[in-house]
Scaffold this motif. Structure first.
Motif, mmCIF file in Angstrom:
data_model
loop_
_atom_site.group_PDB
_atom_site.id
_atom_site.type_symbol
_atom_site.label_atom_id
_atom_site.label_comp_id
_atom_site.label_asym_id
_atom_site.label_seq_id
_atom_site.Cartn_x
_atom_site.Cartn_y
_atom_site.Cartn_z
ATOM 1 N N TYR A 110 37.786 -70.084 40.371
ATOM 2 C CA TYR A 110 38.385 -70.268 39.048
ATOM 3 C C TYR A 110 37.287 -70.210 38.002
ATOM 4 N N GLY A 111 37.693 -70.048 36.759
ATOM 5 C CA GLY A 111 36.729 -69.964 35.678
ATOM 6 C C GLY A 111 37.021 -70.958 34.582
ATOM 7 N N ILE A 112 35.959 -71.390 33.933
ATOM 8 C CA ILE A 112 36.062 -72.230 32.753
ATOM 9 C C ILE A 112 35.491 -71.409 31.604
ATOM 10 N N TYR A 113 36.353 -71.050 30.662
ATOM 11 C CA TYR A 113 35.959 -70.257 29.499
ATOM 12 C C TYR A 113 35.940 -71.199 28.295
ATOM 13 N N GLU A 114 34.793 -71.287 27.630
ATOM 14 C CA GLU A 114 34.639 -72.217 26.522
ATOM 15 C C GLU A 114 34.154 -71.478 25.278
ATOM 16 N N ARG A 115 34.933 -71.591 24.200
ATOM 17 C CA ARG A 115 34.542 -71.027 22.905
ATOM 18 C C ARG A 115 34.335 -72.185 21.948
ATOM 19 N N LEU A 116 33.119 -72.329 21.466
ATOM 20 C CA LEU A 116 32.799 -73.454 20.592
ATOM 21 C C LEU A 116 33.184 -73.164 19.147
ATOM 22 N N GLU A 117 33.439 -74.224 18.410
ATOM 23 C CA GLU A 117 33.810 -74.106 17.007
ATOM 24 C C GLU A 117 32.703 -73.380 16.239
ATOM 25 N N GLY A 118 33.128 -72.439 15.399
ATOM 26 C CA GLY A 118 32.177 -71.688 14.583
ATOM 27 C C GLY A 118 31.734 -70.369 15.192
ATOM 28 N N TRP A 119 32.036 -70.164 16.469
ATOM 29 C CA TRP A 119 31.684 -68.887 17.092
ATOM 30 C C TRP A 119 32.648 -67.807 16.624
ATOM 31 N N PRO A 120 32.208 -66.546 16.641
ATOM 32 C CA PRO A 120 33.086 -65.451 16.183
ATOM 33 C C PRO A 120 34.374 -65.372 17.001
ATOM 34 N N GLY A 121 35.434 -64.913 16.336
ATOM 35 C CA GLY A 121 36.703 -64.696 17.011
ATOM 36 C C GLY A 121 36.716 -63.362 17.735
ATOM 37 N N PHE A 122 37.638 -63.195 18.660
ATOM 38 C CA PHE A 122 37.785 -61.953 19.420
ATOM 39 C C PHE A 122 39.133 -61.985 20.119
ATOM 40 N N LYS A 123 39.535 -60.856 20.642
ATOM 41 C CA LYS A 123 40.761 -60.761 21.432
ATOM 42 C C LYS A 123 40.372 -60.463 22.873
ATOM 43 N N LEU A 124 40.771 -61.335 23.763
ATOM 44 C CA LEU A 124 40.507 -61.148 25.183
ATOM 45 C C LEU A 124 41.699 -60.425 25.785
ATOM 46 N N GLY A 125 41.499 -59.151 26.132
ATOM 47 C CA GLY A 125 42.587 -58.343 26.663
ATOM 48 C C GLY A 125 42.877 -58.620 28.124
ATOM 49 N N GLU A 126 41.824 -58.810 28.907
ATOM 50 C CA GLU A 126 42.017 -58.964 30.354
ATOM 51 C C GLU A 126 40.762 -59.577 30.954
ATOM 52 N N THR A 127 40.956 -60.424 31.931
ATOM 53 C CA THR A 127 39.851 -60.914 32.748
ATOM 54 C C THR A 127 40.344 -60.921 34.189
ATOM 55 N N ARG A 128 39.458 -60.635 35.116
ATOM 56 C CA ARG A 128 39.891 -60.526 36.513
ATOM 57 C C ARG A 128 38.727 -60.776 37.461
ATOM 58 N N ILE A 129 39.110 -60.990 38.712
ATOM 59 C CA ILE A 129 38.154 -61.004 39.830
ATOM 60 C C ILE A 129 38.530 -59.804 40.685
ATOM 61 N N ALA A 130 37.571 -58.929 40.951
ATOM 62 C CA ALA A 130 37.835 -57.715 41.732
ATOM 63 C C ALA A 130 37.060 -57.770 43.036
ATOM 64 N N PHE A 131 37.730 -57.344 44.120
ATOM 65 C CA PHE A 131 37.097 -57.219 45.428
ATOM 66 C C PHE A 131 37.298 -55.795 45.920
ATOM 67 N N LYS A 132 36.233 -55.156 46.333
ATOM 68 C CA LYS A 132 36.322 -53.801 46.874
ATOM 69 C C LYS A 132 36.175 -53.903 48.390
ATOM 70 N N LEU A 133 37.286 -53.738 49.072
ATOM 71 C CA LEU A 133 37.336 -53.923 50.524
ATOM 72 C C LEU A 133 36.786 -52.719 51.267
ATOM 73 N N SER A 134 36.268 -52.973 52.445
ATOM 74 C CA SER A 134 35.738 -51.916 53.297
ATOM 75 C C SER A 134 36.859 -51.010 53.761
ATOM 76 N N ASN A 135 36.578 -49.718 53.854
ATOM 77 C CA ASN A 135 37.570 -48.802 54.370
ATOM 78 C C ASN A 135 37.266 -48.409 55.828
ATOM 79 N N HIS A 136 36.353 -49.139 56.457
ATOM 80 C CA HIS A 136 36.051 -48.909 57.871
ATOM 81 C C HIS A 136 37.155 -49.492 58.730
ATOM 82 N N LYS A 137 37.502 -48.770 59.780
ATOM 83 C CA LYS A 137 38.561 -49.247 60.679
ATOM 84 C C LYS A 137 37.969 -49.896 61.897
#
Length: 137
Positions: A110-137
């Motif tokens: 899990y993640g803890i995302y912290e934006r402190l007061e006074g920091w620039p604004g932004f739009k967060l479109g997407e955040t993810r955790i990606a795993f690239k699995l082996s294709n070996h059989k």
């Protein structure tokens, strides 16, 4: 540098201090992730934002053990925002956490995302955790 957490069922290898998942061993399989990929391109966190930072593969800069006992291990990979990187990273402190419990055949993240007061604004479109699995059989 690496850190390994292992409960006898599953073993997770993470890069330190970045917090990329470079190996997952389970059920006799040495690594279920694609070992032909560079280690930082096997299991990672990323985000997309509008107006500040664009695409960002989140790399921790500080590693900390949050909890370690016979029942649980929790690790932290923190990236603190620095105004000198304005426009390159979103203005957030991002703490990526990995938890492994005794007797469980997986792990939690899990993640803890912290934006402190006074920091620039932004739009967060997407955040993810990606795993690239082996294709070996």
């Amino acid at each position: 540098m690496q850190v390994i957490i292992d409960n006898g069922i599953v073993q997770i290898t993470l890069s330190k201090p970045e917090g990329h998942v470079i190996g997952i061993s389970y059920n006799g399989i040495h690594n279920v992730l694609e070992t032909k990929n560079n280690p930082e391109n096997r299991g990672y966190w990323d985000l997309n934002s509008d107006g500040s930072g664009g695409y960002d593969r989140i790399r921790g800069t500080k590693f900390t053990v949050i909890k370690e006992d016979e029942n649980q291990v929790e690790l932290s990979f923190l990236r603190s925002w620095d105004p000198s990187v304005k426009g390159k990273h979103v203005p957030l402190n991002i703490d990526k956490r990995f938890v492994m419990l005794r007797g469980c055949s997986g792990f939690y993240s899990y993640g803890i995302y912290e934006r402190l007061e006074g920091w620039p604004g932004f739009k967060l479109g997407e955040t993810r955790i990606a795993f690239k699995l082996s294709n070996h059989k």
